[in-house]
Motif scaffolding. Structure first.
Motif, PDB file in Angstrom:
ATOM      1  N   ALA A 131      37.077  39.558  29.048  1.00  0.00           N
ATOM      2  CA  ALA A 131      37.739  40.375  30.080  1.00  0.00           C
ATOM      3  C   ALA A 131      39.151  40.756  29.640  1.00  0.00           C
ATOM      4  O   ALA A 131      39.604  41.883  29.853  1.00  0.00           O
ATOM      5  CB  ALA A 131      37.772  39.628  31.407  1.00  0.00           C
ATOM      6  N   GLN A 132      39.838  39.823  29.000  1.00  0.00           N
ATOM      7  CA  GLN A 132      41.188  40.103  28.505  1.00  0.00           C
ATOM      8  C   GLN A 132      41.142  41.158  27.396  1.00  0.00           C
ATOM      9  O   GLN A 132      41.961  42.085  27.374  1.00  0.00           O
ATOM     10  CB  GLN A 132      41.823  38.822  27.998  1.00  0.00           C
ATOM     11  CG  GLN A 132      43.287  38.943  27.689  1.00  0.00           C
ATOM     12  CD  GLN A 132      43.913  37.579  27.395  1.00  0.00           C
ATOM     13  OE1 GLN A 132      43.222  36.628  27.061  1.00  0.00           O
ATOM     14  NE2 GLN A 132      45.212  37.497  27.538  1.00  0.00           N
ATOM     15  N   ASP A 133      40.170  41.055  26.496  1.00  0.00           N
ATOM     16  CA  ASP A 133      40.003  42.068  25.449  1.00  0.00           C
ATOM     17  C   ASP A 133      39.720  43.433  26.067  1.00  0.00           C
ATOM     18  O   ASP A 133      40.249  44.455  25.627  1.00  0.00           O
ATOM     19  CB  ASP A 133      38.858  41.699  24.508  1.00  0.00           C
ATOM     20  CG  ASP A 133      39.183  40.538  23.595  1.00  0.00           C
ATOM     21  OD1 ASP A 133      40.366  40.141  23.524  1.00  0.00           O
ATOM     22  OD2 ASP A 133      38.250  40.021  22.946  1.00  0.00           O
ATOM     23  N   GLY A 134      38.873  43.457  27.102  1.00  0.00           N
ATOM     24  CA  GLY A 134      38.553  44.710  27.781  1.00  0.00           C
ATOM     25  C   GLY A 134      39.777  45.331  28.427  1.00  0.00           C
ATOM     26  O   GLY A 134      40.012  46.537  28.304  1.00  0.00           O
ATOM     27  N   ALA A 135      40.580  44.528  29.099  1.00  0.00           N
ATOM     28  CA  ALA A 135      41.799  45.041  29.742  1.00  0.00           C
ATOM     29  C   ALA A 135      42.763  45.588  28.691  1.00  0.00           C
ATOM     30  O   ALA A 135      43.387  46.633  28.894  1.00  0.00           O
ATOM     31  CB  ALA A 135      42.465  43.949  30.566  1.00  0.00           C
TER      32      ALA A 135
END
Length: 135
Positions: free
Chosen positions: A22-26
């Protein structure tokens, strides 16, 4: 008890993997100026959601990563495109809903960890857009 301990460690490993994805996506949404695959900065020509999903689900093998799940994880990143009117510094986010499937749910319920291990894992990570789409 041993199976519950294994499930508990699998749960926290899955949670950590989902949080990282999720952090990579953001970060990708912030960098590209949106989650759309149509944005010129996105050289992959896939949406951020399509780029993040393989981090938590192997479509070729039809299984969740790193552990079992009850359904295909749902990845939602916003906004579609950061427009000029929204400007730099717009908050962007990526959310992953992962339905963890413990191997010993009944045993975990008896010990008191059943609610934790059978609840959905939903992680949202946010970032600030670094660019916007002028097209």
């Amino acid at each position: 008890l041993i199976f519950t301990m294994i499930d508990l460690s699998s749960y926290f490993q899955a949670r950590s993997t989902i949080q990282s994805a999720a952090q990579d996506g953001a970060r990708m949404v912030a960098l590209y100026g949106g989650q759309s695959g149509e944005i010129p900065l996105n050289n992959f020509k896939k949406s951020v959601q399509q780029l993040v999903l393989p981090k938590v689900y192997d479509a070729a093998e039809g299984r969740c990563l790193p552990s079992a799940c009850r359904d295909i994880p749902k990845v939602t990143c916003t906004p579609e495109i950061v427009t000029e009117s929204m400007g730099l510094g717009t908050e962007v986010s990526c959310t992953i809903l992962y339905k963890f499937a413990p191997a010993s749910a009944g045993l975990a319920q008896m010990i008191g960890f059943g609610d934790l291990l059978t609840s959905d894992i939903e992680i949202t990570q946010s970032s600030i857009s670094e660019t916007y789409y002028m097209g």
